[in-house]
Design a protein around this motif. Sequence first.
Motif, PDB file in Angstrom:
ATOM      1  N   ALA A  77      31.884 -25.796  -5.789  1.00  0.00           N
ATOM      2  CA  ALA A  77      32.138 -24.864  -6.963  1.00  0.00           C
ATOM      3  C   ALA A  77      30.905 -24.227  -7.617  1.00  0.00           C
ATOM      4  O   ALA A  77      30.772 -22.946  -7.884  1.00  0.00           O
ATOM      5  CB  ALA A  77      32.766 -25.452  -7.959  1.00  0.00           C
ATOM      6  N   ARG A  78      29.769 -25.107  -7.716  1.00  0.00           N
ATOM      7  CA  ARG A  78      28.514 -24.665  -8.255  1.00  0.00           C
ATOM      8  C   ARG A  78      27.931 -23.782  -7.267  1.00  0.00           C
ATOM      9  O   ARG A  78      27.482 -22.644  -7.710  1.00  0.00           O
ATOM     10  CB  ARG A  78      27.533 -25.816  -8.524  1.00  0.00           C
ATOM     11  N   PHE A  79      27.863 -24.037  -6.181  1.00  0.00           N
ATOM     12  CA  PHE A  79      27.061 -23.308  -5.122  1.00  0.00           C
ATOM     13  C   PHE A  79      27.636 -21.739  -5.050  1.00  0.00           C
ATOM     14  O   PHE A  79      26.951 -21.034  -4.850  1.00  0.00           O
ATOM     15  CB  PHE A  79      27.214 -24.054  -3.919  1.00  0.00           C
ATOM     16  N   LEU A  80      29.123 -21.690  -5.243  1.00  0.00           N
ATOM     17  CA  LEU A  80      29.702 -20.494  -5.178  1.00  0.00           C
ATOM     18  C   LEU A  80      29.745 -19.746  -6.337  1.00  0.00           C
ATOM     19  O   LEU A  80      30.338 -18.582  -6.395  1.00  0.00           O
ATOM     20  CB  LEU A  80      31.108 -20.878  -4.637  1.00  0.00           C
ATOM     21  N   GLY A  81      29.045 -20.433  -7.473  1.00  0.00           N
ATOM     22  CA  GLY A  81      29.054 -19.704  -8.811  1.00  0.00           C
ATOM     23  C   GLY A  81      30.392 -19.897  -9.542  1.00  0.00           C
ATOM     24  O   GLY A  81      30.706 -19.056 -10.352  1.00  0.00           O
ATOM     25  N   MET A  82      31.257 -20.640  -9.153  1.00  0.00           N
ATOM     26  CA  MET A  82      32.434 -20.827  -9.857  1.00  0.00           C
ATOM     27  C   MET A  82      32.524 -21.557 -11.097  1.00  0.00           C
ATOM     28  O   MET A  82      33.218 -21.358 -12.196  1.00  0.00           O
ATOM     29  CB  MET A  82      33.596 -21.639  -9.002  1.00  0.00           C
ATOM     30  N   ILE A  83      31.329 -22.191 -11.247  1.00  0.00           N
ATOM     31  CA  ILE A  83      31.104 -23.177 -12.337  1.00  0.00           C
ATOM     32  C   ILE A  83      29.521 -23.168 -12.747  1.00  0.00           C
ATOM     33  O   ILE A  83      29.005 -23.067 -11.617  1.00  0.00           O
ATOM     34  CB  ILE A  83      31.584 -24.630 -12.522  1.00  0.00           C
ATOM     35  N   ASP A  84      29.176 -23.549 -13.931  1.00  0.00           N
ATOM     36  CA  ASP A  84      27.857 -23.582 -14.083  1.00  0.00           C
ATOM     37  C   ASP A  84      27.454 -24.880 -14.765  1.00  0.00           C
ATOM     38  O   ASP A  84      26.319 -25.192 -15.123  1.00  0.00           O
ATOM     39  CB  ASP A  84      27.233 -22.535 -14.771  1.00  0.00           C
TER      40      ASP A  84
END
Length: 94
Positions: A77-84
């Motif tokens: 999710a972080r890699f895809l920019g879904m969460i930070d």
Amino acid sequence: MSKQKTVTIEQEEYVIQHPGARALMRLYDTALKSDGGWKLEDSMDFFLQYVIVSPRLDWDALSEHTEVLTPLWMECARFLGMIDTPLGSESSDV
């Protein structure tokens, strides 16, 4: 954004990749809830199919190694920019 990244979880290396713009929009269409959170099962289905490339995993494999489920979801999710949210943080957009 990098097209691939290697992450280590529980001493195991996982290669994750960006699925492409159209597939990413499909993820948003199917797994984003109206309140801005994420449908975890739908998004993990997507990650298993399009994002986690090595080792290849399915739900049976994850059932045997449940300790990696949440950290692997977070990394994807972080890699895809879904969460930070950084790993280990108490708050989450999930």
